[in-house]
Motif scaffolding. Structure first.
Motif, PDB file in Angstrom:
ATOM      1  N   UNK A   1      37.664  23.539  20.746  1.00  0.00           N
ATOM      2  CA  UNK A   1      37.885  24.946  20.056  1.00  0.00           C
ATOM      3  C   UNK A   1      38.468  25.052  18.550  1.00  0.00           C
ATOM      4  N   UNK A   2      38.709  23.894  18.149  1.00  0.00           N
ATOM      5  CA  UNK A   2      38.361  23.807  16.912  1.00  0.00           C
ATOM      6  C   UNK A   2      37.777  24.099  15.899  1.00  0.00           C
ATOM      7  N   UNK A   3      36.454  23.169  16.597  1.00  0.00           N
ATOM      8  CA  UNK A   3      35.386  22.760  16.176  1.00  0.00           C
ATOM      9  C   UNK A   3      34.358  24.728  16.099  1.00  0.00           C
ATOM     10  N   UNK A   4      35.217  25.346  17.104  1.00  0.00           N
ATOM     11  CA  UNK A   4      34.672  26.928  17.427  1.00  0.00           C
ATOM     12  C   UNK A   4      34.726  27.830  16.230  1.00  0.00           C
ATOM     13  N   UNK A   5      36.487  27.314  16.295  1.00  0.00           N
ATOM     14  CA  UNK A   5      37.193  28.613  15.030  1.00  0.00           C
ATOM     15  C   UNK A   5      36.485  28.073  13.817  1.00  0.00           C
ATOM     16  N   UNK A   6      35.788  26.760  13.301  1.00  0.00           N
ATOM     17  CA  UNK A   6      35.643  26.262  12.188  1.00  0.00           C
ATOM     18  C   UNK A   6      34.194  27.190  11.597  1.00  0.00           C
ATOM     19  N   UNK A   7      33.279  26.966  13.100  1.00  0.00           N
ATOM     20  CA  UNK A   7      32.065  27.210  13.186  1.00  0.00           C
ATOM     21  C   UNK A   7      32.231  29.974  12.691  1.00  0.00           C
TER      22      UNK A   7
ATOM     23  N   UNK B   1      25.672  23.464  16.499  1.00  0.00           N
ATOM     24  CA  UNK B   1      26.913  22.318  16.412  1.00  0.00           C
ATOM     25  C   UNK B   1      27.356  22.897  17.749  1.00  0.00           C
ATOM     26  N   UNK B   2      28.001  23.158  18.238  1.00  0.00           N
ATOM     27  CA  UNK B   2      28.779  23.527  19.004  1.00  0.00           C
ATOM     28  C   UNK B   2      28.259  22.762  20.583  1.00  0.00           C
ATOM     29  N   UNK B   3      26.922  23.311  20.959  1.00  0.00           N
ATOM     30  CA  UNK B   3      26.403  22.936  22.133  1.00  0.00           C
ATOM     31  C   UNK B   3      25.751  21.495  22.178  1.00  0.00           C
ATOM     32  N   UNK B   4      25.458  20.922  20.530  1.00  0.00           N
ATOM     33  CA  UNK B   4      24.718  19.784  21.249  1.00  0.00           C
ATOM     34  C   UNK B   4      24.981  18.768  21.992  1.00  0.00           C
ATOM     35  N   UNK B   5      24.433  17.614  22.434  1.00  0.00           N
ATOM     36  CA  UNK B   5      25.099  16.492  23.185  1.00  0.00           C
ATOM     37  C   UNK B   5      24.458  15.067  22.958  1.00  0.00           C
ATOM     38  N   UNK B   6      24.267  15.250  21.533  1.00  0.00           N
ATOM     39  CA  UNK B   6      24.083  13.958  21.471  1.00  0.00           C
ATOM     40  C   UNK B   6      24.042  14.144  19.618  1.00  0.00           C
TER      41      UNK B   6
END
Length: 419
Positions: free
Chosen positions: A382-388, A414-419
């Protein structure tokens, strides 16, 4: 009642010449956070056509009741499900351009051109320098740079084509990044990178260090040829930040309130500074408006921090074969990343492990289990979401263009990558 921790973060001050690392931890009702317009300041994804603040920044050490405020407002921090559309609330386009497709033409000869910059007659040194420039990487950083450059050129009432200096900056960003990977692998004693043996594993530590130094020297020469002193200053800051960030990574904070600041500042210096200052550099070549420079810088900074936060999540959620490097790598190196710091709020037992850098027998396994039993991964997500979301808010200030929309799409990736 204590203010929520993210609001307290907004109170941390910096000197007049720097952009605060934490200024973009904003109110959760999406109110914008102002920033200084005069500031100078690893991974791979599935979709890929073809293949793959200033050093004087000082945070005012105000005492924050981080632990209690975080627990008190935990329900507002958690995001039960992560959806790629979480950023669309800021941008209404239903179809956004794919950044890999849009940047492919500009990046086709990128690695060949870098190898020309690294030309040496000594065969072994050439092999070392070319090892990671094999065209199998995703070239995320130069992709962001060329898309930002084209978006800024259109915004500035110019043709969207890249200027020679802007393309050089894209190359330089990848060279600096790769040199830092070579040095990081030596420091960490890593034996695997991008699914293959590291340079230090193949040629030894001494030659790896020299190869990293040589790549940096070639990047510096390419930077000097651009002939813009401001651009040189901005990109030179990146190298200083990388070194300072590496030193920060060697230490940890006893005070839990200081730990999160330490983590985010280290993340900025080691990962986001390169993206932020590269974006700023290409803006300087086409536009003299400091506000435009700041838009580019803030987009790069926020995407960079989000990117690393997700990388820290993947260390706990992806298998070693999928990542191309060992899982739990950060714990084994003694590093407490976002998921661990959040987990420590629920499992205080982690505090002692963090301070001894997971060095006792069983620490890594126990810390791993604590993180998975906690909501540390979800909170870091969620922290990454806020930065995005802040990155999208910044880039949306530019005039509409396919490249601007591709940069918006990239934040979702960025938020949905899996590797």
């Amino acid at each position: 009642m204590a203010a929520p921790w993210w609001r307290q973060c907004l109170k941390w001050s910096t000197n007049s010449t720097s952009t605060s690392l934490l200024e973009t931890l904003w109110h959760f009702n999406c109110r914008s956070v102002s920033s200084s317009a005069s500031s100078l300041g690893r991974p791979s994804w599935n979709s890929r056509p073809g293949d793959e603040p200033s050093s004087s920044t000082q945070i005012n050490p105000q005492i924050l009741n981080f632990t209690s405020s975080l627990n008190r407002h935990k329900s507002r921090l958690l995001c039960p499900t992560l959806q790629s559309c979480c950023c669309r609330t800021i941008h209404s386009d239903t179809k956004l351009k794919d950044p890999f497709t849009l940047a492919q033409k500009d990046l086709t000869s990128l690695y060949d051109d870098i190898k020309k910059e690294l030309f040496v007659s000594k065969e072994e040194l050439k092999s070392l320098c070319d090892y990671y420039f094999d065209g199998k990487g995703k070239a995320i950083r130069p992709m962001i740079v060329v898309l930002m450059a084209r978006a800024l050129n259109i915004h500035s009432n110019k043709a969207g084509d890249l200027l020679p200096g802007q393309r050089a900056i894209a190359m330089i960003s990848e060279m600096i990044h790769t040199a830092s990977l070579v040095h990081d692998d030596v420091i960490d004693g890593s034996d695997k990178r991008r699914g293959k043996r590291t340079i230090n594993e193949v040629w030894g530590e001494r030659k790896a260090i020299l190869a990293g130094d040589f790549i940096l020297s070639a990047a510096s020469m390419a930077l000097a040829r651009i002939g813009n002193n401001t651009v040189v200053k901005v990109l030179s800051q990146v190298i200083e930040d990388l070194v300072r960030g590496e030193f920060m990574q060697l230490g940890s904070k006893e005070n839990e309130n200081e730990r999160f600041k330490h983590y985010l500042e280290k993340t900025f210096k080691k990962t986001a500074s390169l993206i932020a200052n590269s974006c700023k550099a290409v803006s300087i070549l086409v536009n003299s408006d400091p506000e435009v420079h700041e838009i580019a810088y803030q987009y790069g900074k926020n995407v960079g921090i989000a990117f690393q936060a997700m990388d820290d999540v993947l260390d706990f959620t992806s298998g070693a074969n999928h990542l191309g490097k060992p899982s739990a790598a950060d714990l084994k190196l003694g590093l407490a990343t976002g998921p661990v710091l959040f987990a420590c709020q629920q499992f205080p037992e982690l505090h002692a492990m963090i301070m001894r850098r997971f060095s006792s027998n069983g620490d890594v396994d126990r810390a791993w289990q604590y993180v998975l039993q906690s909501d540390g991964v979800q909170q870091t997500n969620y922290l990454a979401q806020r930065y995005c979301q802040e990155a999208i808010r910044q880039i949306s200030k530019l005039r509409p263009s396919p490249e601007r929309d591709a940069l918006i799409r990239l934040t979702e990736m960025v938020l949905t990558r899996d590797k």
